[in-house]
Design an enzyme around this catalytic site. Structure first.
Site, PDB file in Angstrom:
ATOM      1  CB  VAL A 143     -47.243 -24.495  13.128  1.00  0.00           C
ATOM      2  CG1 VAL A 143     -48.670 -24.293  12.665  1.00  0.00           C
ATOM      3  CG2 VAL A 143     -46.497 -25.440  12.180  1.00  0.00           C
ATOM      4  N   PRO A 144     -47.233 -20.900  13.837  1.00  0.00           N
ATOM      5  CG  PRO A 144     -47.391 -18.950  12.569  1.00  0.00           C
ATOM      6  CD  PRO A 144     -47.126 -20.412  12.459  1.00  0.00           C
ATOM      7  CB  CYS A 145     -50.934 -21.695  17.576  1.00  0.00           C
ATOM      8  SG  CYS A 145     -49.732 -22.305  18.746  1.00  0.00           S
ATOM      9  CG  HIS A 146     -47.090 -16.840  18.421  1.00  0.00           C
ATOM     10  ND1 HIS A 146     -46.413 -17.890  17.821  1.00  0.00           N
ATOM     11  CD2 HIS A 146     -46.615 -15.705  17.844  1.00  0.00           C
ATOM     12  CE1 HIS A 146     -45.568 -17.397  16.930  1.00  0.00           C
ATOM     13  NE2 HIS A 146     -45.674 -16.075  16.918  1.00  0.00           N
ATOM     14  NE  ARG A 147     -46.515 -15.063  13.325  1.00  0.00           N
ATOM     15  CZ  ARG A 147     -45.682 -15.598  12.456  1.00  0.00           C
ATOM     16  NH1 ARG A 147     -46.142 -16.212  11.381  1.00  0.00           N
ATOM     17  NH2 ARG A 147     -44.372 -15.517  12.657  1.00  0.00           N
TER      18      ARG A 147
END
Length: 180
Positions: A143-147
């Site tokens: 779940v790409p919270c880095h984005r």
């Protein structure tokens, strides 16, 4: 397996961004944790024990973990752009879950601002709440919270550390690779 039948299996897998702890239930991947050295690993396992009410069991070759381990390794090697995994959302709820589920629609190689993500979830004034959801994300990378970045172009925060966030965004072609 716990008395009520819930199984939580985990493993630590090496990666280019440091050791990752992955844990899964029969419902799906339930957590990904960065920097899985013994002290951090023990804290994650205690949180799983408390929140899920089951004793996590280390199972490196587990069928529950084989897909997540392989897909995360493929992603970090640049061979995968999207994850095809069952996710167990039981460590998050309410607005946080709404935000994280919306975040799964942000495509590889793109970023979204905290405020933009708040608007997408129907709370235009909720940028700080989005930041809290990112900080509580039990499934980073997948779940790409880095984005999620600041509207002014800053990286914002990241539970895995800003260097890890930079490396993930570089991998996706969002940031240039450093010159040195």
């Amino acid at each position: 397996m716990d008395d009520d039948g819930l199984r939580v299996e985990w493993t630590v897998t090496p990666s280019g961004i440091g050791p990752l702890l992955l844990a899964a239930t029969p419902s799906g991947l339930v957590t990904v944790a960065f920097h899985a050295v013994p002290a951090a690993r023990d804290a994650v396992l205690e949180r799983l024990r408390t929140r899920l009410g089951a004793e996590p069991v280390e199972r490196p070759g587990s069928p529950l973990l084989a897909g997540p381990v392989r897909q995360i390794a493929d992603y970090l090697a640049g061979r995968r752009r999207a994850f095809d995994l069952d996710l167990d959302w039981s460590l998050t709820g309410g607005f946080h879950r709404e935000v994280l589920q919306e975040l799964t629609t942000v495509p590889y190689g793109t970023v979204v601002g905290y405020g933009d993500l708040a608007r997408r979830t129907g709370r235009p004034d909720g940028a700080q709440a989005v930041g809290a959801a990112m900080g509580a994300n039990p499934l980073p990378v997948v779940v790409p919270c880095h984005r999620v970045v600041e509207s002014g172009g800053g990286l914002g925060g990241f539970g895995g550390g800003l260097e890890t966030k930079r490396r993930l965004l570089e991998l996706e072609g969002v940031l240039p690779q450093p010159l040195f």
